[in-house]
Structures are given as C-alpha cells and as structure tokens.
Enzyme design. Sequence first.
Site, PDB file in Angstrom:
ATOM      1  N   GLY A  52     126.861 -54.211  14.756  1.00  0.00           N
ATOM      2  CA  GLY A  52     126.673 -52.848  14.256  1.00  0.00           C
ATOM      3  C   GLY A  52     126.189 -52.918  12.820  1.00  0.00           C
ATOM      4  CG  HIS A  53     126.301 -55.929  10.700  1.00  0.00           C
ATOM      5  ND1 HIS A  53     127.600 -56.110  11.121  1.00  0.00           N
ATOM      6  CD2 HIS A  53     125.722 -57.153  10.800  1.00  0.00           C
ATOM      7  CE1 HIS A  53     127.796 -57.366  11.448  1.00  0.00           C
ATOM      8  NE2 HIS A  53     126.666 -58.027  11.260  1.00  0.00           N
ATOM      9  CB  ALA A  54     120.334 -55.211  10.002  1.00  0.00           C
TER      10      ALA A  54
END
Length: 136
Positions: A52-54
């Site tokens: 749920g991120h980069a």
Amino acid sequence: MKTSVNDVKIIEVPTVSDTRGKLAVVEKDCIPFAVKRVYYLYDVPSDSYRGGHAHKNLYQFLIPLSGSFEVHLKDGENERKITLNKPNKGLLIVPGIWREIDNFSSGSVCLVLASNEYDESDYIRAYKDFELFKRT
Ligand code: T46
C-alpha cells in the site's frame, strides 16, 4: 518518474538440484542492484494486506521462500497482478511502482532483498502523492 509495471519482472534464480534437494543462489549478476538490506515477512495472517505504498528510489527483489501471495502493481496508468509461488522465481520491483500484497497462503514467507537501507523518506504512502510523483 517514468517507470512502468512492465519494468517489473520475474527473475529465475539459478538453482543447484540433486537428490538432497535444491539450493538456489542469488549472486551479483542475478539482480540489477547491490543488496544493502534483507528482510522477510512471516507469520502473516491469510487476510493480511501489506504494502500500500511505493518507493522513490528503492529496488527490491521479492522471493516467496514458502507458500504463495499476490502482488498488485500500479504505475499510475497500468496495473498488473503477479502471483508468487515458486521459491526459485523472484519479482524485481523497480522504483516508482505502487504495490499491494495480499492472499498470503498459510505459512508463507516473503524474503526481500533491497538496494538500500530502511529510509521512511523513500516511501510514498498516499496514493494521491504517488500520482503526483508519477507526473514529475
Ligand atoms: C514491500 C513489502 C514486501 C523497518 O523498521 N525496517 C524495514 O526494513 C522495513 C521494511 C520496515 N520497517 C518498519 C516500518 C514500519 O513501521 O516496519 C513497519 C512496517 O513496514 P512496511 O510498511 O514497509 O511493511 P510492508 O510489509 O507493508 O512493506 C514492506 C516493504 O516496505 C515494501 O516495500 O514491498 O514489505
């Protein structure tokens, strides 16, 4: 950042096999970065959702040491879903790719080789910020 989900790829890890079992080796030519950090996910509940991120600069190589899980990837335009379930097939994730990981099988273990040490400022944790980042 111009990276796309098509830059994410499965890399087969060279494996030595004999009657005693299999031995897989990640050496320097196997992945396109020098490893500065190793971590792993284990005891993951099957309904768990990770990622749920980069990352802005981080390269990672995910290896499903045991069991299976799904990796959902986005680059702001396109999406891909990749199931990892073979310990000799890892996933190279380049910088600038949003990922979500779910559907962990019971007892699954995800080993991650990373190109840098842990740095919270390398994370983009809000999808709106990710979309802005991809436009720059
Ligand atoms: C990815 C998946 C597979 C640390 O203190 N050191 C570390 O090296 C890491 C990776 C995390 N942490 C702390 C930071 C957070 O407080 O552990 C907590 C959970 O970290 P994170 O939100 O990064 O966990 P995941 O499992 O959602 O994601 C991690 C990687 O960051 C991510 O890029 O692909 O594992």
